[in-house]
Motif scaffolding. Structure first.
Motif, mmCIF file in Angstrom:
data_model
loop_
_atom_site.group_PDB
_atom_site.id
_atom_site.type_symbol
_atom_site.label_atom_id
_atom_site.label_comp_id
_atom_site.label_asym_id
_atom_site.label_seq_id
_atom_site.Cartn_x
_atom_site.Cartn_y
_atom_site.Cartn_z
ATOM 1 N N VAL A 2 23.324 57.348 43.136
ATOM 2 C CA VAL A 2 24.119 56.164 43.470
ATOM 3 C C VAL A 2 25.330 56.139 42.542
ATOM 4 N N GLN A 3 26.482 55.929 43.107
ATOM 5 C CA GLN A 3 27.698 55.805 42.319
ATOM 6 C C GLN A 3 28.152 54.343 42.339
ATOM 7 N N LEU A 4 28.594 53.884 41.193
ATOM 8 C CA LEU A 4 29.014 52.495 41.049
ATOM 9 C C LEU A 4 30.434 52.439 40.505
ATOM 10 N N VAL A 5 31.241 51.590 41.108
ATOM 11 C CA VAL A 5 32.619 51.419 40.651
ATOM 12 C C VAL A 5 32.868 49.931 40.437
ATOM 13 N N GLU A 6 33.194 49.585 39.193
ATOM 14 C CA GLU A 6 33.498 48.193 38.859
ATOM 15 C C GLU A 6 35.004 47.963 38.904
ATOM 16 N N SER A 7 35.369 46.721 39.155
ATOM 17 C CA SER A 7 36.773 46.325 39.107
ATOM 18 C C SER A 7 36.855 44.842 38.795
ATOM 19 N N GLY A 8 38.059 44.385 38.479
ATOM 20 C CA GLY A 8 38.269 42.966 38.268
ATOM 21 C C GLY A 8 38.421 42.538 36.834
ATOM 22 N N GLY A 9 38.204 43.457 35.903
ATOM 23 C CA GLY A 9 38.379 43.096 34.508
ATOM 24 C C GLY A 9 39.850 42.895 34.171
ATOM 25 N N GLY A 10 40.101 42.419 32.954
ATOM 26 C CA GLY A 10 41.469 42.220 32.530
ATOM 27 C C GLY A 10 41.563 41.312 31.340
ATOM 28 N N LEU A 11 42.774 40.874 31.064
ATOM 29 C CA LEU A 11 43.056 39.980 29.954
ATOM 30 C C LEU A 11 43.245 38.568 30.500
ATOM 31 N N VAL A 12 42.537 37.624 29.896
ATOM 32 C CA VAL A 12 42.618 36.239 30.343
ATOM 33 C C VAL A 12 42.567 35.329 29.120
ATOM 34 N N GLN A 13 43.195 34.183 29.229
ATOM 35 C CA GLN A 13 43.145 33.224 28.124
ATOM 36 C C GLN A 13 41.822 32.472 28.142
ATOM 37 N N ALA A 14 41.439 31.977 26.996
ATOM 38 C CA ALA A 14 40.222 31.178 26.893
ATOM 39 C C ALA A 14 40.284 30.018 27.885
ATOM 40 N N GLY A 15 39.173 29.801 28.564
ATOM 41 C CA GLY A 15 39.103 28.779 29.592
ATOM 42 C C GLY A 15 39.411 29.296 30.979
ATOM 43 N N GLY A 16 39.892 30.517 31.067
ATOM 44 C CA GLY A 16 40.242 31.104 32.346
ATOM 45 C C GLY A 16 39.050 31.691 33.067
ATOM 46 N N SER A 17 39.339 32.330 34.201
ATOM 47 C CA SER A 17 38.293 32.879 35.063
ATOM 48 C C SER A 17 38.619 34.312 35.449
ATOM 49 N N LEU A 18 37.569 35.047 35.732
ATOM 50 C CA LEU A 18 37.693 36.398 36.280
ATOM 51 C C LEU A 18 36.571 36.608 37.278
ATOM 52 N N ARG A 19 36.844 37.446 38.263
ATOM 53 C CA ARG A 19 35.817 37.822 39.225
ATOM 54 C C ARG A 19 35.666 39.336 39.193
ATOM 55 N N LEU A 20 34.520 39.774 38.749
ATOM 56 C CA LEU A 20 34.229 41.197 38.708
ATOM 57 C C LEU A 20 33.550 41.627 40.007
ATOM 58 N N SER A 21 33.847 42.846 40.432
ATOM 59 C CA SER A 21 33.210 43.420 41.611
ATOM 60 C C SER A 21 32.606 44.758 41.251
ATOM 61 N N CYS A 22 31.551 45.103 41.947
ATOM 62 C CA CYS A 22 30.913 46.403 41.748
ATOM 63 C C CYS A 22 30.443 46.893 43.107
ATOM 64 N N THR A 23 30.959 48.029 43.528
ATOM 65 C CA THR A 23 30.588 48.599 44.818
ATOM 66 C C THR A 23 29.771 49.857 44.609
ATOM 67 N N ALA A 24 28.657 49.903 45.311
ATOM 68 C CA ALA A 24 27.759 51.049 45.225
ATOM 69 C C ALA A 24 27.949 51.961 46.423
ATOM 70 N N SER A 25 27.818 53.254 46.188
ATOM 71 C CA SER A 25 27.877 54.238 47.264
ATOM 72 C C SER A 25 26.825 55.302 47.003
ATOM 73 N N GLY A 26 26.551 56.081 48.027
ATOM 74 C CA GLY A 26 25.521 57.102 47.908
ATOM 75 C C GLY A 26 24.213 56.598 48.484
ATOM 76 N N ARG A 27 23.116 56.869 47.800
ATOM 77 C CA ARG A 27 21.789 56.511 48.285
ATOM 78 C C ARG A 27 21.450 55.063 47.937
ATOM 79 N N THR A 28 22.151 54.163 48.595
ATOM 80 C CA THR A 28 22.011 52.744 48.273
ATOM 81 C C THR A 28 20.819 52.079 48.939
ATOM 82 N N ALA A 29 20.187 52.770 49.879
ATOM 83 C CA ALA A 29 19.066 52.154 50.595
ATOM 84 C C ALA A 29 17.908 51.824 49.673
#
Length: 125
Positions: A2-29
């Motif tokens: 299974v391969q996993l790729v994360e995204s959505g990180g970054g620099l944010v000020q205190a009190g802010g928000s971020l949404r991280l994503s992770c998509t799996a591929s390969g033998r995900t069943a």
């Protein structure tokens, strides 16, 4: 495999928000659960949140309760981590992981079989 790729990180000020994503591929069943962990410099990797792929049961680390939401899109083999009210101490590399079976509640790294490369989250004060 299974391969996993994360995204959505970054620099944010205190009190802010971020949404991280992770998509799996390969033998995900064989996915039983997906989790998020984080690792700050000089510290061990720690549990953040976890969601079961079938039942959708969810667990959060105490430091994330009330500030984050983990969700999944089974059709897209993607898990999300919405983080709000971010604090400087949330600064870390965030990793997603896949567990192929149930070995516990999903709080420990040994319960997971595959890991992504991580995405950096930096919260400035």
């Amino acid at each position: 495999q299974v391969q996993l790729v994360e995204s959505g990180g970054g620099l944010v000020q205190a009190g802010g928000s971020l949404r991280l994503s992770c998509t799996a591929s390969g033998r995900t069943a064989s996915t039983y659960a997906m989790g998020w962990f984080r690792q700050a410099p000089g510290k061990e990797r720690e549990f953040v949140a976890r969601i079961s792929w079938g039942s959708g049961s969810i667990y959060y680390a105490d430091f994330m309760k009330g500030r984050s939401t983990i969700s999944r899109d089974n059709a897209k083999n993607t898990v999300y981590l919405q983080m709000n009210s971010l604090k400087p101490e949330d600064t870390a590399v965030y990793y997603c992981a896949v567990a192929r079976g149930a070995r516990g509640l999903g709080f420990s790294t040994y319960e997971y079989d595959y890991w992504g490369q991580g995405t950096q989250v930096t919260v400035s004060s």
